[in-house]
Design a protein around this motif. Structure first.
Motif, PDB file in Angstrom:
ATOM      1  N   LEU A 144      10.259  -4.309  29.944  1.00  0.00           N
ATOM      2  CA  LEU A 144      10.695  -4.713  31.283  1.00  0.00           C
ATOM      3  C   LEU A 144       9.529  -4.660  32.268  1.00  0.00           C
ATOM      4  O   LEU A 144       9.367  -5.565  33.101  1.00  0.00           O
ATOM      5  CB  LEU A 144      11.827  -3.814  31.767  1.00  0.00           C
ATOM      6  CG  LEU A 144      12.320  -4.093  33.191  1.00  0.00           C
ATOM      7  CD1 LEU A 144      13.013  -5.449  33.264  1.00  0.00           C
ATOM      8  CD2 LEU A 144      13.256  -2.991  33.673  1.00  0.00           C
ATOM      9  N   GLY A 145       8.697  -3.615  32.194  1.00  0.00           N
ATOM     10  CA  GLY A 145       7.530  -3.535  33.061  1.00  0.00           C
ATOM     11  C   GLY A 145       6.575  -4.691  32.839  1.00  0.00           C
ATOM     12  O   GLY A 145       6.031  -5.270  33.789  1.00  0.00           O
ATOM     13  N   THR A 146       6.359  -5.040  31.577  1.00  0.00           N
ATOM     14  CA  THR A 146       5.497  -6.174  31.243  1.00  0.00           C
ATOM     15  C   THR A 146       6.081  -7.464  31.799  1.00  0.00           C
ATOM     16  O   THR A 146       5.369  -8.297  32.371  1.00  0.00           O
ATOM     17  CB  THR A 146       5.325  -6.281  29.724  1.00  0.00           C
ATOM     18  OG1 THR A 146       4.824  -5.041  29.209  1.00  0.00           O
ATOM     19  CG2 THR A 146       4.371  -7.397  29.357  1.00  0.00           C
ATOM     20  N   LEU A 147       7.379  -7.627  31.633  1.00  0.00           N
ATOM     21  CA  LEU A 147       8.074  -8.818  32.128  1.00  0.00           C
ATOM     22  C   LEU A 147       7.952  -8.932  33.644  1.00  0.00           C
ATOM     23  O   LEU A 147       7.663 -10.010  34.185  1.00  0.00           O
ATOM     24  CB  LEU A 147       9.544  -8.746  31.718  1.00  0.00           C
ATOM     25  CG  LEU A 147      10.403  -9.971  31.975  1.00  0.00           C
ATOM     26  CD1 LEU A 147      10.195 -10.999  30.879  1.00  0.00           C
ATOM     27  CD2 LEU A 147      11.875  -9.580  32.029  1.00  0.00           C
ATOM     28  N   LEU A 148       8.156  -7.824  34.351  1.00  0.00           N
ATOM     29  CA  LEU A 148       8.089  -7.834  35.810  1.00  0.00           C
ATOM     30  C   LEU A 148       6.668  -8.154  36.277  1.00  0.00           C
ATOM     31  O   LEU A 148       6.473  -8.948  37.215  1.00  0.00           O
ATOM     32  CB  LEU A 148       8.544  -6.476  36.351  1.00  0.00           C
ATOM     33  CG  LEU A 148       8.700  -6.345  37.868  1.00  0.00           C
ATOM     34  CD1 LEU A 148       9.647  -7.397  38.418  1.00  0.00           C
ATOM     35  CD2 LEU A 148       9.197  -4.944  38.219  1.00  0.00           C
ATOM     36  N   TYR A 149       5.671  -7.536  35.647  1.00  0.00           N
ATOM     37  CA  TYR A 149       4.272  -7.831  35.972  1.00  0.00           C
ATOM     38  C   TYR A 149       3.996  -9.330  35.799  1.00  0.00           C
ATOM     39  O   TYR A 149       3.369  -9.972  36.654  1.00  0.00           O
ATOM     40  CB  TYR A 149       3.352  -7.011  35.060  1.00  0.00           C
ATOM     41  CG  TYR A 149       1.875  -7.136  35.359  1.00  0.00           C
ATOM     42  CD1 TYR A 149       1.159  -8.283  35.046  1.00  0.00           C
ATOM     43  CD2 TYR A 149       1.176  -6.070  35.947  1.00  0.00           C
ATOM     44  CE1 TYR A 149      -0.191  -8.390  35.306  1.00  0.00           C
ATOM     45  CE2 TYR A 149      -0.180  -6.174  36.223  1.00  0.00           C
ATOM     46  CZ  TYR A 149      -0.858  -7.340  35.895  1.00  0.00           C
ATOM     47  OH  TYR A 149      -2.208  -7.446  36.158  1.00  0.00           O
ATOM     48  N   GLN A 150       4.470  -9.904  34.708  1.00  0.00           N
ATOM     49  CA  GLN A 150       4.230 -11.316  34.418  1.00  0.00           C
ATOM     50  C   GLN A 150       4.908 -12.222  35.446  1.00  0.00           C
ATOM     51  O   GLN A 150       4.340 -13.229  35.877  1.00  0.00           O
ATOM     52  CB  GLN A 150       4.720 -11.643  33.002  1.00  0.00           C
ATOM     53  CG  GLN A 150       4.327 -13.022  32.512  1.00  0.00           C
ATOM     54  CD  GLN A 150       4.708 -13.231  31.061  1.00  0.00           C
ATOM     55  OE1 GLN A 150       5.388 -12.412  30.452  1.00  0.00           O
ATOM     56  NE2 GLN A 150       4.269 -14.342  30.486  1.00  0.00           N
ATOM     57  N   VAL A 193       5.868 -21.200  33.109  1.00  0.00           N
ATOM     58  CA  VAL A 193       4.803 -22.162  32.810  1.00  0.00           C
ATOM     59  C   VAL A 193       4.112 -22.599  34.102  1.00  0.00           C
ATOM     60  O   VAL A 193       2.909 -22.867  34.128  1.00  0.00           O
ATOM     61  CB  VAL A 193       5.376 -23.385  32.056  1.00  0.00           C
ATOM     62  CG1 VAL A 193       4.353 -24.502  31.964  1.00  0.00           C
ATOM     63  CG2 VAL A 193       5.823 -22.976  30.656  1.00  0.00           C
ATOM     64  N   GLY A 194       4.860 -22.640  35.182  1.00  0.00           N
ATOM     65  CA  GLY A 194       4.295 -23.037  36.467  1.00  0.00           C
ATOM     66  C   GLY A 194       3.596 -21.922  37.216  1.00  0.00           C
ATOM     67  O   GLY A 194       3.139 -22.133  38.339  1.00  0.00           O
ATOM     68  N   GLY A 195       3.507 -20.733  36.645  1.00  0.00           N
ATOM     69  CA  GLY A 195       2.821 -19.617  37.277  1.00  0.00           C
ATOM     70  C   GLY A 195       3.773 -18.575  37.808  1.00  0.00           C
ATOM     71  O   GLY A 195       4.964 -18.553  37.460  1.00  0.00           O
ATOM     72  N   ALA A 196       3.266 -17.707  38.649  1.00  0.00           N
ATOM     73  CA  ALA A 196       4.042 -16.588  39.179  1.00  0.00           C
ATOM     74  C   ALA A 196       5.242 -17.082  39.995  1.00  0.00           C
ATOM     75  O   ALA A 196       5.211 -18.166  40.591  1.00  0.00           O
ATOM     76  CB  ALA A 196       3.146 -15.704  40.052  1.00  0.00           C
ATOM     77  N   LEU A 197       6.284 -16.253  40.021  1.00  0.00           N
ATOM     78  CA  LEU A 197       7.464 -16.539  40.808  1.00  0.00           C
ATOM     79  C   LEU A 197       7.346 -15.892  42.185  1.00  0.00           C
ATOM     80  O   LEU A 197       6.556 -14.959  42.382  1.00  0.00           O
ATOM     81  CB  LEU A 197       8.714 -15.995  40.101  1.00  0.00           C
ATOM     82  CG  LEU A 197       8.934 -16.414  38.646  1.00  0.00           C
ATOM     83  CD1 LEU A 197      10.207 -15.756  38.114  1.00  0.00           C
ATOM     84  CD2 LEU A 197       9.018 -17.927  38.518  1.00  0.00           C
ATOM     85  N   LEU A 248      -2.505  -5.314  39.763  1.00  0.00           N
ATOM     86  CA  LEU A 248      -1.659  -6.416  40.202  1.00  0.00           C
ATOM     87  C   LEU A 248      -2.292  -7.070  41.418  1.00  0.00           C
ATOM     88  O   LEU A 248      -2.755  -6.372  42.330  1.00  0.00           O
ATOM     89  CB  LEU A 248      -0.266  -5.884  40.552  1.00  0.00           C
ATOM     90  CG  LEU A 248       0.842  -6.922  40.788  1.00  0.00           C
ATOM     91  CD1 LEU A 248       1.229  -7.580  39.473  1.00  0.00           C
ATOM     92  CD2 LEU A 248       2.056  -6.247  41.421  1.00  0.00           C
ATOM     93  N   PRO A 249      -2.368  -8.402  41.478  1.00  0.00           N
ATOM     94  CA  PRO A 249      -2.931  -9.055  42.671  1.00  0.00           C
ATOM     95  C   PRO A 249      -2.139  -8.688  43.928  1.00  0.00           C
ATOM     96  O   PRO A 249      -0.963  -8.328  43.853  1.00  0.00           O
ATOM     97  CB  PRO A 249      -2.777 -10.547  42.346  1.00  0.00           C
ATOM     98  CG  PRO A 249      -2.607 -10.623  40.862  1.00  0.00           C
ATOM     99  CD  PRO A 249      -1.931  -9.362  40.459  1.00  0.00           C
ATOM    100  N   SER A 298       2.808 -11.913  38.740  1.00  0.00           N
ATOM    101  CA  SER A 298       1.407 -12.349  38.729  1.00  0.00           C
ATOM    102  C   SER A 298       1.163 -13.652  37.978  1.00  0.00           C
ATOM    103  O   SER A 298       0.106 -14.277  38.142  1.00  0.00           O
ATOM    104  CB  SER A 298       0.534 -11.258  38.101  1.00  0.00           C
ATOM    105  OG  SER A 298       0.826 -11.124  36.712  1.00  0.00           O
ATOM    106  N   GLY A 299       2.111 -14.045  37.112  1.00  0.00           N
ATOM    107  CA  GLY A 299       1.914 -15.242  36.297  1.00  0.00           C
ATOM    108  C   GLY A 299       1.101 -15.011  35.052  1.00  0.00           C
ATOM    109  O   GLY A 299       0.737 -15.968  34.352  1.00  0.00           O
ATOM    110  N   ARG A 300       0.818 -13.736  34.718  1.00  0.00           N
ATOM    111  CA  ARG A 300       0.017 -13.409  33.535  1.00  0.00           C
ATOM    112  C   ARG A 300       0.455 -12.062  32.998  1.00  0.00           C
ATOM    113  O   ARG A 300       1.210 -11.328  33.634  1.00  0.00           O
ATOM    114  CB  ARG A 300      -1.470 -13.365  33.882  1.00  0.00           C
ATOM    115  CG  ARG A 300      -1.789 -12.588  35.148  1.00  0.00           C
ATOM    116  CD  ARG A 300      -3.182 -12.036  35.169  1.00  0.00           C
ATOM    117  NE  ARG A 300      -3.340 -10.943  34.222  1.00  0.00           N
ATOM    118  CZ  ARG A 300      -4.460 -10.227  34.103  1.00  0.00           C
ATOM    119  NH1 ARG A 300      -5.519 -10.488  34.864  1.00  0.00           N
ATOM    120  NH2 ARG A 300      -4.538  -9.245  33.233  1.00  0.00           N
TER     121      ARG A 300
END
Length: 276
Positions: A170-176, A77-81, A204-205, A179-181
């Motif tokens: 897992l790829g989607t999870l890692l991207y999120q 919720v706070g954005g990217a890790l 990816l940023p 990047s936070g999205r």
């Protein structure tokens, strides 16, 4: 669909979690028993353990390890890790998936809400819609099982669940986490599914210090073709090495070794060495 209650095991004097279907939900004992059996087969530090299964007044329940912490979804919720934290989480989730896949189990619903972050690491929760490898959907004409944003493209074409299905999630999870999205941002679920099936993910940023091999692995997990995605064991070891972490992978996925143990602790900082 379910409720989880904090309980106390009076026999062994320990706190536990008790999972029951929410009131008004259709249920069968077989479905809940299948979930319990799927998770109980996985004795792994990154999978929430199952202690028991039973029924009370015809209501099936599962007694599980009580996992303290917050879900990955709550943290996001706070954005990217920080990329090091994101990659470590990815390594631990991949290790849990390697354990599941070695037992012929596909989770089918890897997403932030089903990952609990604890002081000892990530824990994969909720095998409620898990399936055996190659198992066809219960209702071929019904909705695809899983959360659409994390469902692999081939599943929308009617293909059965395979380990590659979980690797796309897992790829989607890692991207999120990085990047936070999500890799695809669309206005409606229908547009999102179309993008997952036909469009490349958004770039990816730039992330300072992120190893290129992590980005490459994530991209391969998001491949449209299941055969192009890495295995969970490969993902676990590569991601763990990127942050100098240790993960547990099934020994059956590695070369034969003269040890009676079914599991090894893989020191990723020294390639080719295995520690019983």
């Amino acid at each position: 669909m379910s409720e989880v209650w904090r309980g106390h095991d009076e026999v062994l004097d320990r706190p536990v979690a008790v999972k029951v279907l929410a009131p008004g939900q259709p249920h069968t004992v077989d479905i809940v028993r299948t979930e319990a059996r799927s998770a109980a087969r996985l004795a792994h530090p990154n999978v929430a353990g199952v202690h028991d299964f039973g029924t009370s007044a015809d209501q099936p329940y599962i007694v599980m390890e009580l996992v303290e912490g917050r879900t990955l979804g709550q943290h996001l919720v706070g954005g990217a890790l920080d990329w090091r934290i994101a990659v470590r989480i990815g390594a631990e989730v991949a290790a849990a998936l390697a354990a599941a896949h070695s037992e012929g189990v596909v989770h089918r619903d890897i997403k932030p809400g089903n990952i609990m972050l604890t002081p000892s690491g990530a824990k994969v929760l909720d095998f409620g819609i898990a399936a055996t490898v190659g198992q066809a959907d219960e209702d071929p004409d019904g909705p695809v099982m899983g959360t659409p944003a994390y469902v692999a493209p081939e599943r929308f074409a009617g293909c059965p669940a395979t380990p590659a299905t979980d690797m796309f999630a897992l790829g989607t999870l890692l991207y999120q986490c990085l990047s936070g999205r999500l890799p695809w941002l669309r206005a409606t679920p229908t547009e999102l599914v179309h993008a997952e099936c036909h469009d490349d993910p958004d770039p990816l940023p730039e992330i300072d210090g992120l190893p290129v091999e992590v980005v490459d692995l994530m991209s391969r997990c998001l491949a449209k073709e299941p055969g192009e995605r890495p295995t969970a064991m490969v993902a676990a070891l590569l991601l763990a090495e990127a942050v100098d972490a240790r993960v547990y992978v099934p020994m059956s996925d590695l070369e034969p070794m003269p040890t009676p143990s079914n599991w090894i602790d893989e020191p990723t900082s020294a390639a080719g060495r295995h520690r019983a």
